[in-house]
Design an enzyme around this catalytic site. Sequence first.
Site, short mmCIF file in Angstrom:
data_model
loop_
_atom_site.label_atom_id
_atom_site.label_comp_id
_atom_site.label_asym_id
_atom_site.label_seq_id
_atom_site.Cartn_x
_atom_site.Cartn_y
_atom_site.Cartn_z
N ASP A 66 1.84 -11.49 -2.86
CA ASP A 66 1.72 -12.15 -1.55
C ASP A 66 2.80 -13.21 -1.34
O ASP A 66 3.32 -13.79 -2.30
CB ASP A 66 0.34 -12.82 -1.41
CG ASP A 66 0.08 -13.84 -2.52
OD1 ASP A 66 0.48 -13.57 -3.67
OD2 ASP A 66 -0.50 -14.90 -2.23
N GLU A 67 3.08 -13.46 -0.08
CA GLU A 67 3.88 -14.61 0.36
C GLU A 67 5.17 -14.80 -0.44
O GLU A 67 5.53 -15.93 -0.77
CB GLU A 67 3.03 -15.90 0.26
CG GLU A 67 1.81 -15.85 1.15
CD GLU A 67 0.89 -17.06 0.97
OE1 GLU A 67 0.49 -17.62 1.99
OE2 GLU A 67 0.58 -17.43 -0.18
#
Length: 498
Positions: free
Chosen positions: A309-310
């Site tokens: 993620d991210e």
Amino acid sequence: MQPLTRQLGDVIPLPVSVRPDPAANFPISTHLSVSAPTEAADIAEQLAELLRHATGRPVSRTSGEDEEAASFRILLDGYDKNPDDRNGTAAEAYGLEINSETVTLRAGSNQGLFAALQTLRQLLPEEPADEIVLPGGRIEDEPRFAYRGTMLDLARHYFEPADIRSFIDAIAQLKINHLHLHLTDDQGWRLEIPGWPRLTEIGGGPGTGVDGAGPGFLTIPEYADLVAYAAARYITIVPEIDLPGHVNVVQVAYPELTADGQPVPPRTDAEVGYSSLVAGKEETYTFVEDVIRVVSDLTPGPYLHIGGDEAFSTPPEDYRTFLNRVLPLAGKYGKRAIGWHEIAAVDLPPTAIPQYWRIEPADGGVAKAAAAGHQVIMSPADRAYLDMKYDQDSPLGLDWAGVVGVERSYDWDPADRLPGVGEESLLGVEAPLWSETLRSLADVQFMAFPRLAAIAEIGWTPRADREWRSFRARLAAFGPRWTAQGINYYRSPEIDWA
Ligand code: ACM
């Protein structure tokens, strides 16, 4: 006739089929005995202990000729409601029959018997009592989804094994069967990895965690103990090593893993998206493969969560290069990879599982993965994130996905959440709890309960049988049980607590 202690359907998650028979109520007044086949001896002991605690009476274990006469009978007899086991849920199916003389728990596996025990637990009063009348009738039950999970973030704040065990006890009674541990992030690294000692010397040391307020790490024996403790409650541990972003502390500990080999300072703020492993460096893959091998070897369950993620500071081409090398490593060490749904941007190995966590109404990558046959875990932050504030006055939590009250966490369906990701694509549902604002087990309990009960019911109960008003009433009745267990649940004003 004594009054009933509980109605037969007063259970969270609501069972599939509940057929009360008031003529068959069972007053617990006689001598109590439990019979079980040897293969279910452990369940029998748990049942006997539950009854001793609830009634204050002695409970004997019978065998052989006395079995027929036992007041509580455990049967392991191929109880088989779902012979082709399409969703992988058959092992958890069970029946519970209460008549005026006997209570029968029946399942095809100890896992199903354990689920039956959690249902029976809720039909007993929360405090020990002299006069208990169990409601007569029959429950037939089986979960909707095989994966019903929650997540604890140990990186932003470390929680001691005793706290994690307490959380495991609390989630088991709601029939949650997966505990995802977010073990690493920018602020901390919480699992010992042989050959890479500075990960935990630095990443688990003093001053780690958000605001430096959550140091600590799991040794290998502590992790193994937790895995076993969870397994004894039919909960699978899903370890997460978050890659290629969320790695600042790795690069503090091992500067050779930064782009220029220069050290970076530790960080204890709650920013995201600034750190990344380097896709073009061979050292990166030596490190990642070592970690994946160690964590896979320590983890008996089928899943390894690799984050994903991210990764805002990983160029998209590097992100693909990195995941194309790293996702197959899960398979190499015998695991199915789970990743936050950003991983759906790459060509996934066939068994990989994207976990949807955002708040947008659609996601092309996840829809494409589902169309290609991938299973998906649903954790939309505006419904399932346990770290969102309940309302604007909540003393703990974040609000980037909005505030999430109890009704909001209950009144949605994972099969409707994303276009192209229907019932048949779902492995299940998970409620993550991030710990930037949490400092104690009491804080964890406050954010998780009661909302985790809502997610547990979404994951278990057939969609057509779920109804907020019914859940709200059963939740009100559950409150005193949490109180009796010393659990610091949030007394949401949405519920008329008993
Ligand atoms: C996430 O909340 N960054 C998965």
